[in-house]
Design a protein around this motif. Structure first.
Motif, PDB file in Angstrom:
ATOM      1  N   ILE A  54      75.508 -17.099   9.623  1.00 13.27           N
ATOM      2  CA  ILE A  54      76.620 -16.710  10.492  1.00 13.27           C
ATOM      3  C   ILE A  54      75.983 -16.990  11.993  1.00 13.27           C
ATOM      4  N   HIS A  55      77.042 -18.182  12.534  1.00 12.79           N
ATOM      5  CA  HIS A  55      76.267 -18.906  13.937  1.00 12.79           C
ATOM      6  C   HIS A  55      77.407 -18.133  14.910  1.00 12.79           C
ATOM      7  N   GLY A  56      76.685 -17.663  15.995  1.00 17.74           N
ATOM      8  CA  GLY A  56      77.284 -17.621  17.163  1.00 17.74           C
ATOM      9  C   GLY A  56      78.840 -16.744  17.366  1.00 17.74           C
ATOM     10  N   LEU A  57      79.009 -15.859  16.283  1.00 21.53           N
ATOM     11  CA  LEU A  57      80.149 -15.178  16.251  1.00 21.53           C
ATOM     12  C   LEU A  57      80.279 -14.458  17.556  1.00 21.53           C
ATOM     13  N   THR A  58      81.285 -14.721  18.511  1.00 20.46           N
ATOM     14  CA  THR A  58      81.508 -14.283  19.833  1.00 20.46           C
ATOM     15  C   THR A  58      82.902 -13.656  19.652  1.00 20.46           C
ATOM     16  N   PHE A  59      82.944 -12.452  20.760  1.00 24.62           N
ATOM     17  CA  PHE A  59      84.213 -11.694  20.653  1.00 24.62           C
ATOM     18  C   PHE A  59      84.570 -11.682  22.104  1.00 24.62           C
ATOM     19  N   MET A  60      85.857 -12.238  22.312  1.00 26.13           N
ATOM     20  CA  MET A  60      86.262 -12.637  23.675  1.00 26.13           C
ATOM     21  C   MET A  60      87.330 -11.611  24.263  1.00 26.13           C
ATOM     22  N   LYS A  61      87.958 -10.868  23.151  1.00 23.12           N
ATOM     23  CA  LYS A  61      89.121 -10.042  23.684  1.00 23.12           C
ATOM     24  C   LYS A  61      89.251  -8.996  22.495  1.00 23.12           C
ATOM     25  N   PRO A  62      89.328  -7.780  23.096  1.00 19.80           N
ATOM     26  CA  PRO A  62      89.279  -6.502  22.075  1.00 19.80           C
ATOM     27  C   PRO A  62      90.679  -6.724  21.414  1.00 19.80           C
ATOM     28  N   ALA A  63      90.850  -5.998  20.161  1.00 18.76           N
ATOM     29  CA  ALA A  63      92.067  -5.577  19.462  1.00 18.76           C
ATOM     30  C   ALA A  63      92.375  -4.206  19.321  1.00 18.76           C
ATOM     31  N   HIS A  64      93.531  -3.884  19.101  1.00 19.08           N
ATOM     32  CA  HIS A  64      94.077  -2.539  19.159  1.00 19.08           C
ATOM     33  C   HIS A  64      94.619  -2.036  17.843  1.00 19.08           C
ATOM     34  N   PRO A  65      94.665  -0.895  17.627  1.00 17.69           N
ATOM     35  CA  PRO A  65      95.416  -0.488  16.321  1.00 17.69           C
ATOM     36  C   PRO A  65      96.930  -0.801  16.406  1.00 17.69           C
ATOM     37  N   GLY A  66      97.204  -1.462  14.935  1.00 20.05           N
ATOM     38  CA  GLY A  66      98.493  -1.976  14.815  1.00 20.05           C
ATOM     39  C   GLY A  66      98.473  -3.364  15.287  1.00 20.05           C
ATOM     40  N   ASP A  67      97.668  -3.991  15.801  1.00 14.90           N
ATOM     41  CA  ASP A  67      97.497  -5.538  15.859  1.00 14.90           C
ATOM     42  C   ASP A  67      97.491  -6.081  14.838  1.00 14.90           C
ATOM     43  N   ALA A  68      98.107  -7.329  14.907  1.00 13.62           N
ATOM     44  CA  ALA A  68      97.795  -8.262  13.546  1.00 13.62           C
ATOM     45  C   ALA A  68      96.614  -9.424  13.874  1.00 13.62           C
ATOM     46  N   ILE A  69      95.840  -9.317  13.156  1.00 13.78           N
ATOM     47  CA  ILE A  69      94.650 -10.184  13.229  1.00 13.78           C
ATOM     48  C   ILE A  69      94.682 -11.596  12.169  1.00 13.78           C
ATOM     49  N   GLU A  70      94.993 -12.733  12.975  1.00 17.68           N
ATOM     50  CA  GLU A  70      94.884 -13.852  12.024  1.00 17.68           C
ATOM     51  C   GLU A  70      93.586 -14.678  12.070  1.00 17.68           C
ATOM     52  N   LEU A  71      93.012 -14.869  10.827  1.00 16.52           N
ATOM     53  CA  LEU A  71      91.941 -15.480  10.856  1.00 16.52           C
ATOM     54  C   LEU A  71      91.937 -16.976  10.212  1.00 16.52           C
ATOM     55  N   VAL A  72      91.622 -18.025  11.215  1.00 17.31           N
ATOM     56  CA  VAL A  72      91.765 -19.404  10.670  1.00 17.31           C
ATOM     57  C   VAL A  72      90.489 -20.079  10.312  1.00 17.31           C
ATOM     58  N   ALA A  73      90.240 -20.611   9.180  1.00 18.93           N
ATOM     59  CA  ALA A  73      89.095 -21.211   9.054  1.00 18.93           C
ATOM     60  C   ALA A  73      89.082 -22.839   8.436  1.00 18.93           C
ATOM     61  N   ILE A  74      88.194 -23.772   8.771  1.00 19.95           N
ATOM     62  CA  ILE A  74      88.211 -25.027   8.270  1.00 19.95           C
ATOM     63  C   ILE A  74      86.982 -25.544   8.113  1.00 19.95           C
ATOM     64  N   PRO A  75      86.757 -26.430   7.188  1.00 12.28           N
ATOM     65  CA  PRO A  75      85.439 -27.173   7.007  1.00 12.28           C
ATOM     66  C   PRO A  75      85.147 -27.948   8.255  1.00 12.28           C
ATOM     67  N   ALA A  76      84.134 -27.853   8.853  1.00 18.17           N
ATOM     68  CA  ALA A  76      83.562 -28.507  10.269  1.00 18.17           C
ATOM     69  C   ALA A  76      82.529 -29.396   9.934  1.00 18.17           C
ATOM     70  N   ARG A  77      81.720 -29.329   9.036  1.00 14.36           N
ATOM     71  CA  ARG A  77      80.471 -30.080   8.936  1.00 14.36           C
ATOM     72  C   ARG A  77      79.965 -30.220   7.383  1.00 14.36           C
ATOM     73  N   THR A  78      79.596 -31.270   6.867  1.00 13.51           N
ATOM     74  CA  THR A  78      79.078 -31.233   5.767  1.00 13.51           C
ATOM     75  C   THR A  78      77.400 -31.805   5.944  1.00 13.51           C
ATOM     76  N   GLY A  79      76.629 -31.193   5.279  1.00 12.92           N
ATOM     77  CA  GLY A  79      75.200 -31.709   4.928  1.00 12.92           C
ATOM     78  C   GLY A  79      75.032 -32.044   3.874  1.00 12.92           C
ATOM     79  N   ARG A  80      73.756 -32.111   3.392  1.00 15.48           N
ATOM     80  CA  ARG A  80      73.475 -32.790   2.192  1.00 15.48           C
ATOM     81  C   ARG A  80      73.840 -31.538   0.988  1.00 15.48           C
ATOM     82  N   LYS A  81      73.118 -30.168   1.353  1.00 13.95           N
ATOM     83  CA  LYS A  81      73.390 -29.360   0.356  1.00 13.95           C
ATOM     84  C   LYS A  81      73.879 -28.021   1.362  1.00 13.95           C
ATOM     85  N   SER A  82      74.466 -28.456   2.255  1.00 12.63           N
ATOM     86  CA  SER A  82      75.228 -27.264   3.185  1.00 12.63           C
ATOM     87  C   SER A  82      76.345 -27.553   3.669  1.00 12.63           C
ATOM     88  N   LEU A  83      77.309 -26.662   3.858  1.00 16.01           N
ATOM     89  CA  LEU A  83      78.674 -26.869   4.470  1.00 16.01           C
ATOM     90  C   LEU A  83      79.145 -25.808   5.342  1.00 16.01           C
TER      91      LEU A  83
END
Ligand SMILES: CC(C)(COP(=O)(O)OP(=O)(O)OC[C@H]1O[C@@H](n2cnc3c(N)ncnc32)[C@H](O)[C@@H]1OP(=O)(O)O)[C@@H](O)C(=O)NCCC(=O)NCCS
Length: 144
Positions: A54-83
């Motif tokens: 897990i690389h460089g997971l960085t937190f820029m802003k706090p979230a608070h109780p009751g907030d909705a958190i949306e996580l968006v993920a996309i394939p960004a690189r393929t190696g030979r055996k890694s993704l």
């Protein structure tokens, strides 16, 4: 299948740290899970994928109780055996992410031995997600 993977979470009292904001470890769990789902959606075989970094997971802003958190993920690189998957975290209707990072997965056989997955991101996908794809290349080039 090549598409964005989205998950949504509600920040509840059990997700908080001692400041009363969303605990980093909880975001890391949600982040890793969403990235894994994106990797499986693209690669197709959950049983053959393990997370190596897990690389460089960085937190820029706090979230608070009751907030909705949306996580968006996309394939960004393929190696030979890694993704490598890029993940961004949004709070409520914010247009800039509150956290972001990358997760790299490796294709392994039943004995846990890495094998070549044969995947390659199409040029139009890379062009549509150029910044994240270039960043994924840069961080993977930095080494293990
Ligand atoms: C993942 C694992 C199989 C890799 O083993 P390895 O001996 O390093 O494998 P290889 O040297 O053949 O490398 C395989 C791929 O992983 C990548 N890789 C290995 N270590 C890495 C690291 N620290 N960071 C980024 N990529 C890494 C290599 O670059 C290679 O990718 P490529 O073929 O696209 O260039 C091994 O480290 C492992 O089993 N780790 C534990 C995984 C786990 O339990 N995860 C948590 C639960 S999912």
């Amino acid at each position: 299948m090549l598409k964005e993977t989205r998950t949504t979470r509600l920040v509840k009292s059990q997700d908080l740290n001692h400041h009363g904001t969303l605990f980093a470890g909880r975001i890391a769990e949600w982040f890793t899970e969403t990235c894994f789902l994106a990797a499986v959606r693209y690669f197709g075989k959950a049983e053959d994928l393990v997370c190596v970094k897990i690389h460089g997971l960085t937190f820029m802003k706090p979230a608070h109780p009751g907030d909705a958190i949306e996580l968006v993920a996309i394939p960004a690189r393929t190696g030979r055996k890694s993704l490598t998957i890029a993940g961004e975290v949004y709070t409520n209707d914010d247009t800039s992410p509150s956290a972001r990072g990358f997760a790299t997965f490796v294709s392994v056989d039943a004995e846990g031995k890495p094998y070549a997955h044969g995947l390659s991101l199409p040029a139009d996908w890379i062009e549509a997600h150029r910044e994240l794809c270039e960043e994924a290349e840069r961080i993977q080039a930095q080494g293990r």
